[in-house]
Design a protein around this motif. Structure first.
Motif, PDB file in Angstrom:
ATOM      1  N   HIS A 106      13.871   8.293  12.303  1.00 31.11           N
ATOM      2  CA  HIS A 106      12.460   8.493  11.597  1.00 31.11           C
ATOM      3  C   HIS A 106      12.354   7.400  10.406  1.00 31.11           C
ATOM      4  CE1 HIS A 106       8.656   9.842   9.547  1.00 31.11           C
ATOM      5  NE2 HIS A 106       8.565  10.907  10.394  1.00 31.11           N
TER       6      HIS A 106
ATOM      7  N   HIS B 100       5.115  10.529   0.588  1.00 37.60           N
ATOM      8  CA  HIS B 100       5.966  11.495   1.144  1.00 37.60           C
ATOM      9  C   HIS B 100       6.988  11.009   2.321  1.00 37.60           C
ATOM     10  CE1 HIS B 100       3.302  14.409  -0.265  1.00 37.60           C
ATOM     11  NE2 HIS B 100       3.685  15.440   0.236  1.00 37.60           N
ATOM     12  N   SER B 101       7.388   9.794   1.989  1.00 40.75           N
ATOM     13  CA  SER B 101       8.496   9.079   2.718  1.00 40.75           C
ATOM     14  C   SER B 101       9.677   9.334   2.069  1.00 40.75           C
ATOM     15  CB  SER B 101       8.260   7.851   3.169  1.00 40.75           C
ATOM     16  OG  SER B 101       7.130   7.608   3.826  1.00 40.75           O
TER      17      SER B 101
ATOM     18  N   ARG C  69      12.817  19.652  17.317  1.00 37.23           N
ATOM     19  CA  ARG C  69      11.358  19.495  17.949  1.00 37.23           C
ATOM     20  C   ARG C  69      11.464  18.574  19.219  1.00 37.23           C
ATOM     21  NH1 ARG C  69       7.639  18.321  12.816  1.00 37.23           N
ATOM     22  NH2 ARG C  69       9.341  17.110  11.920  1.00 37.23           N
TER      23      ARG C  69
ATOM     24  N   VAL D  75      -3.734  -1.455   6.147  1.00 36.26           N
ATOM     25  CA  VAL D  75      -4.861  -0.852   6.973  1.00 36.26           C
ATOM     26  C   VAL D  75      -5.731  -0.210   6.343  1.00 36.26           C
ATOM     27  CG1 VAL D  75      -4.854   0.935   8.994  1.00 36.26           C
ATOM     28  CG2 VAL D  75      -3.079  -0.526   8.774  1.00 36.26           C
TER      29      VAL D  75
ATOM     30  N   PRO E  20       0.779  -1.227   0.081  1.00 38.91           N
ATOM     31  CA  PRO E  20      -0.040  -0.039   0.093  1.00 38.91           C
ATOM     32  C   PRO E  20       0.960   1.217   0.035  1.00 38.91           C
ATOM     33  CG  PRO E  20       0.156  -0.985   2.184  1.00 38.91           C
ATOM     34  CD  PRO E  20       0.847  -2.010   1.368  1.00 38.91           C
TER      35      PRO E  20
ATOM     36  N   ASP F   4       4.107  19.168  10.485  1.00 42.85           N
ATOM     37  CA  ASP F   4       4.149  20.346   9.837  1.00 42.85           C
ATOM     38  C   ASP F   4       3.635  20.623   8.227  1.00 42.85           C
ATOM     39  OD1 ASP F   4       6.463  19.519   8.398  1.00 42.85           O
ATOM     40  OD2 ASP F   4       7.808  20.322   9.526  1.00 42.85           O
TER      41      ASP F   4
ATOM     42  N   GLN G 229      -0.023  13.835   3.741  1.00 41.57           N
ATOM     43  CA  GLN G 229      -0.038  12.548   3.772  1.00 41.57           C
ATOM     44  C   GLN G 229      -1.135  11.849   4.389  1.00 41.57           C
ATOM     45  OE1 GLN G 229       1.031  14.803   6.095  1.00 41.57           O
ATOM     46  NE2 GLN G 229       3.029  14.286   7.249  1.00 41.57           N
ATOM     47  N   THR G 230      -1.305  10.778   4.036  1.00 41.81           N
ATOM     48  CA  THR G 230      -2.747   9.830   4.314  1.00 41.81           C
ATOM     49  C   THR G 230      -2.447   9.617   5.824  1.00 41.81           C
ATOM     50  OG1 THR G 230      -1.506   7.627   3.951  1.00 41.81           O
ATOM     51  CG2 THR G 230      -2.893   8.851   2.188  1.00 41.81           C
TER      52      THR G 230
ATOM     53  N   GLY H  38      -0.446   6.341   6.224  1.00 40.05           N
ATOM     54  CA  GLY H  38       1.056   6.579   5.930  1.00 40.05           C
ATOM     55  C   GLY H  38       1.501   7.375   6.998  1.00 40.05           C
TER      56      GLY H  38
ATOM     57  N   THR I 209       4.580   5.528   9.743  1.00 42.70           N
ATOM     58  CA  THR I 209       5.802   5.625  10.021  1.00 42.70           C
ATOM     59  C   THR I 209       6.477   6.392  11.201  1.00 42.70           C
ATOM     60  OG1 THR I 209       5.671   7.589   8.578  1.00 42.70           O
ATOM     61  CG2 THR I 209       6.598   5.726   7.463  1.00 42.70           C
TER      62      THR I 209
ATOM     63  N   GLY J 212       0.732   5.592   0.358  1.00 40.65           N
ATOM     64  CA  GLY J 212       0.077   7.046   0.628  1.00 40.65           C
ATOM     65  C   GLY J 212       0.381   7.751  -0.381  1.00 40.65           C
TER      66      GLY J 212
ATOM     67  N   THR K  37       4.656   9.529  12.241  1.00 35.23           N
ATOM     68  CA  THR K  37       4.916  10.634  11.914  1.00 35.23           C
ATOM     69  C   THR K  37       4.365  11.611  13.298  1.00 35.23           C
ATOM     70  OG1 THR K  37       4.386  10.525   9.589  1.00 35.23           O
ATOM     71  CG2 THR K  37       3.644  12.607  10.751  1.00 35.23           C
ATOM     72  N   HIS K  38       5.079  12.480  13.496  1.00 37.43           N
ATOM     73  CA  HIS K  38       4.923  13.418  15.040  1.00 37.43           C
ATOM     74  C   HIS K  38       5.033  14.717  14.544  1.00 37.43           C
ATOM     75  CE1 HIS K  38       9.147  14.686  14.928  1.00 37.43           C
ATOM     76  NE2 HIS K  38       9.490  13.724  14.143  1.00 37.43           N
TER      77      HIS K  38
HETATM   78  C1  FAD Z   1       7.389  18.015   2.888  1.00 35.65           C
HETATM   79  C2  FAD Z   1       7.338  16.893   4.047  1.00 35.65           C
HETATM   80  C3  FAD Z   1       7.177  17.457   5.518  1.00 35.65           C
HETATM   81  C4  FAD Z   1       6.921  16.368   6.450  1.00 35.65           C
HETATM   82  N1  FAD Z   1       6.789  16.698   7.707  1.00 35.65           N
HETATM   83  C5  FAD Z   1       6.815  15.803   8.484  1.00 35.65           C
HETATM   84  C6  FAD Z   1       6.705  16.165  10.062  1.00 35.65           C
HETATM   85  O1  FAD Z   1       6.241  17.129  10.258  1.00 35.65           O
HETATM   86  N2  FAD Z   1       6.792  15.020  10.877  1.00 35.65           N
HETATM   87  C7  FAD Z   1       7.084  13.753  10.649  1.00 35.65           C
HETATM   88  O2  FAD Z   1       7.034  13.061  11.501  1.00 35.65           O
HETATM   89  N3  FAD Z   1       6.965  13.285   9.286  1.00 35.65           N
HETATM   90  C8  FAD Z   1       6.926  14.351   8.345  1.00 35.65           C
HETATM   91  N4  FAD Z   1       7.138  13.861   7.042  1.00 35.65           N
HETATM   92  C9  FAD Z   1       7.391  12.569   6.808  1.00 35.65           C
HETATM   93  C10 FAD Z   1       5.886  12.007   6.467  1.00 35.65           C
HETATM   94  O3  FAD Z   1       4.959  12.238   7.357  1.00 35.65           O
HETATM   95  C11 FAD Z   1       5.932  10.502   6.449  1.00 35.65           C
HETATM   96  O4  FAD Z   1       6.999   9.772   5.590  1.00 35.65           O
HETATM   97  C12 FAD Z   1       4.532   9.838   6.240  1.00 35.65           C
HETATM   98  O5  FAD Z   1       4.642   8.224   6.001  1.00 35.65           O
HETATM   99  C13 FAD Z   1       4.212   9.994   4.847  1.00 35.65           C
HETATM  100  O6  FAD Z   1       2.802   9.278   4.626  1.00 35.65           O
HETATM  101  P1  FAD Z   1       2.483   8.924   2.999  1.00 35.65           P
HETATM  102  O7  FAD Z   1       1.079   8.901   3.070  1.00 35.65           O
HETATM  103  O8  FAD Z   1       3.003   9.794   2.178  1.00 35.65           O
HETATM  104  O9  FAD Z   1       2.724   7.488   3.258  1.00 35.65           O
HETATM  105  P2  FAD Z   1       3.830   6.781   2.142  1.00 35.65           P
HETATM  106  O10 FAD Z   1       5.384   7.653   2.256  1.00 35.65           O
HETATM  107  O11 FAD Z   1       3.353   6.695   0.783  1.00 35.65           O
HETATM  108  O12 FAD Z   1       4.063   5.431   2.786  1.00 35.65           O
HETATM  109  C14 FAD Z   1       4.892   4.997   4.139  1.00 35.65           C
HETATM  110  C15 FAD Z   1       4.447   3.764   4.582  1.00 35.65           C
HETATM  111  O13 FAD Z   1       3.125   3.935   4.995  1.00 35.65           O
HETATM  112  C16 FAD Z   1       2.640   2.390   4.387  1.00 35.65           C
HETATM  113  N5  FAD Z   1       1.342   2.659   4.163  1.00 35.65           N
HETATM  114  C17 FAD Z   1       0.575   3.600   3.603  1.00 35.65           C
HETATM  115  N6  FAD Z   1      -0.687   3.184   3.471  1.00 35.65           N
HETATM  116  C18 FAD Z   1      -0.935   2.186   4.279  1.00 35.65           C
HETATM  117  C19 FAD Z   1      -1.839   1.451   4.449  1.00 35.65           C
HETATM  118  N7  FAD Z   1      -3.320   1.820   4.299  1.00 35.65           N
HETATM  119  N8  FAD Z   1      -1.770   0.348   5.278  1.00 35.65           N
HETATM  120  C20 FAD Z   1      -0.434  -0.059   5.765  1.00 35.65           C
HETATM  121  N9  FAD Z   1       0.687   0.729   5.338  1.00 35.65           N
HETATM  122  C21 FAD Z   1       0.424   1.620   4.692  1.00 35.65           C
HETATM  123  C22 FAD Z   1       3.429   2.345   3.417  1.00 35.65           C
HETATM  124  O14 FAD Z   1       3.649   0.843   2.711  1.00 35.65           O
HETATM  125  C23 FAD Z   1       4.705   2.679   3.782  1.00 35.65           C
HETATM  126  O15 FAD Z   1       5.366   1.902   4.338  1.00 35.65           O
HETATM  127  C24 FAD Z   1       7.238  14.937   6.015  1.00 35.65           C
HETATM  128  C25 FAD Z   1       7.520  14.617   4.506  1.00 35.65           C
HETATM  129  C26 FAD Z   1       7.372  15.471   3.653  1.00 35.65           C
HETATM  130  C27 FAD Z   1       7.864  15.060   2.249  1.00 35.65           C
END
Ligand code: FAD
Length: 441
Positions: free
Chosen positions: A395, A56-57, A346, A179, A51, A114, A118-119, A122, A126, A53, A128-129
């Motif tokens: 992270h 944004h990782s 942070r 999920v 899966p 910030d 993201q979903t 997602g 990971t 999102g 996210t905080h």
């Molecule tokens: C500009 C920017 C700002 C950010 N700011 C922050 C911040 O303030 N704090 C912080 O902690 N992080 C931050 N991040 C990181 C970001 O929050 C994480 O990388 C987060 O995982 C991204 O979510 P996504 O939806 O893009 O997931 P993706 O990167 O697409 O996927 C991440 C993981 O989630 C899994 N996943 C997704 N959907 C499902 C599902 N339905 N079931 C099971 N697994 C799933 C994927 O398989 C993968 O393992 C930032 C990233 C960017 C690019």
């Protein structure tokens, strides 16, 4: 529901542009049952499933050469109880859809990072905080999950039902299943009073403990090769506190023009002329001046980030913040890499989520960024060496080089997580290269 084939030449790339994969197929299921059918079908054909999102990782955590599951069809609130604050949402719901939906219910997530692109899955997967020593990462708000497992069966888990799966799956790295629904414990909607100002790095470090005690959410952006810091103190006020948002022109000037448009132009210039980076950072630090405003929590927490970058972020025990920052400063002064982005600092409180960076530990988070077109000149590697001396936990979605052996020593429940993984996904349907590195085969 069958996986929709895509051309083999169709590439998937993450937001930062540093991770690419070529999924064999892409599926867009619209329900838990459809997800289950896709997983069953893929597993039968020996294909992996991942899966994704919104990409944004920065790590390769979301890459696959098997079936990529895009959950755009699984968005929105399924059920909400405004009295208890419990809200069930579909797994593909982006935070920018969730936040206004919660506001309409008189609710909010307790804390946010910030951005809101993201979903929800997602973000929790990971760890996210945001920031705030009295608060935790988003996964701490999770009270229940619905997972589609590797054999296509559906498992609901919570503190009471399948508690081990629940502890593992809140920050599950996408390793345990898909999920499809998340139950969140929300709080009554609130506003934040924001105060932002420039300060000297040493002054900021000297009064860190006092500031963390006095303010709900402390966030700092330290401009490398300078001692200038942009400090943000966000304090919670009730939903009825008078709003005093930034005027539209100021929001545009600071958050769009200076932070995105002009910033992109100056980063491009720095790419051609790296020598201008130190004076550029000094100017950038001074351009973003003092401001004060009050707005809905989610509008204050998040910003638009249009200038692409790569990022590494580590959590270290909170009391180590000063030593780590000074060690990084010392390395930067000696090697003077052309880092154009500020380092971010942070803080969060401890939680009980097995693979959360905050597991049983108050943390300081230190994040190093670099413009996506520029090399970091060894700064990320040096940063990793410094945080390694402070039990740094990376992270999961941001660049790091740690492997399972090292991570096992950093997470007391690491082997318990792996035992849940062995039980739920013995055939490693959800594995990819990143998971093989950080969790083992
Ligand atoms: C500009 C920017 C700002 C950010 N700011 C922050 C911040 O303030 N704090 C912080 O902690 N992080 C931050 N991040 C990181 C970001 O929050 C994480 O990388 C987060 O995982 C991204 O979510 P996504 O939806 O893009 O997931 P993706 O990167 O697409 O996927 C991440 C993981 O989630 C899994 N996943 C997704 N959907 C499902 C599902 N339905 N079931 C099971 N697994 C799933 C994927 O398989 C993968 O393992 C930032 C990233 C960017 C690019």
């Amino acid at each position: 529901m069958t996986a929709r084939p895509v051309k083999p030449s169709r590439r998937w790339t993450n937001w930062a542009g540093n991770q690419t994969c070529h999924p064999a197929e892409v599926a867009t299921p619209g329900s838990t049952e459809e997800v289950a059918a896709v997983v069953r079908d893929a597993a039968r054909r020996g294909l992996g499933v991942k899966p994704v999102g919104t990409g944004h990782s920065f790590t390769a955590i979301a890459t696959t050469d098997g079936v990529q599951l895009r959950l755009d069809g699984l968005r929105g609130v399924v059920h909400a109880d405004a009295v208890t604050g419990r809200v069930r949402v579909l797994g593909g719901t982006p935070l920018h859809v969730l936040n206004p939906a919660l506001q309409a219910l008189g609710l909010a997530l307790p804390n946010l990072g910030d951005i809101d692109r993201q979903t929800v899955t997602g973000a929790i997967s990971t760890g996210t905080h945001g920031t705030g020593l009295r608060f935790q990462g988003i996964a701490s708000a999770v009270r229940g999950l619905t997972l589609v497992l590797a054999d296509g069966s559906v498992l609901a888990c919570s503190q009471e039902v399948e508690p081990e799966v629940f502890q593992a799956a809140r920050v599950g790295l996408g390793a345990l299943g898909v999920v499809t629904e998340v139950e969140l414990q929300c709080v009554p909607a609130f506003r934040l009073h924001a105060r932002e100002f420039g300060a000297d790095l040493h002054d900021v470090l000297d009064r860190l403990d006092d500031d963390l005690a006095a303010h709900d959410h402390v966030d700092m952006h330290w401009f490398p090769l300078t001692d200038r810091v942009l400090v943000k103190h966000n304090d919670r006020v009730g939903p009825d506190a008078p709003g005093d948002p930034l005027p539209a022109w100021r929001a545009w000037l600071d958050d769009d023009f200076l932070s995105n448009r002009l910033y992109e132009a100056t980063n491009r210039a720095a790419t051609r002329f790296p020598r201008i980076v130190p004076p550029l950072n000094t100017v950038s630090a001074r351009l973003l001046g003092a401001r004060e405003y009050t707005d809905d929590s989610w509008r204050v927490f998040v910003a638009e980030r249009a200038v692409r970058f790569r990022e590494s972020e580590y959590a270290v025990p909170r009391t180590h913040a000063r030593d780590v920052v000074l060690a990084v400063r010392d390395w930067l002064e000696r090697h003077r890499p052309p880092l154009t982005f500020p380092l971010e600092l942070r803080f969060t409180g401890a939680d009980d989520v097995w693979l959360s960076t905050g597991y049983e530990r108050e943390n300081a988070y230190i994040a190093m960024h670099q413009y996506h077109r520029m090399d970091d000149a060894g700064a990320f590697a040096a940063f990793e060496e410094i945080v390694a001396e402070h039990d740094g936990r990376p992270h999961w979605g941001k660049l790091h080089t740690l492997d399972a052996e090292r991570l096992q020593g950093l997470y007391p429940r690491f082997d318990d997580f792996r035992a849940v993984r062995d039980r739920l996904d013995p055939g490693r349907v959800f594995a990819n290269d990143y998971l093989r590195r950080v969790l083992g085969d």
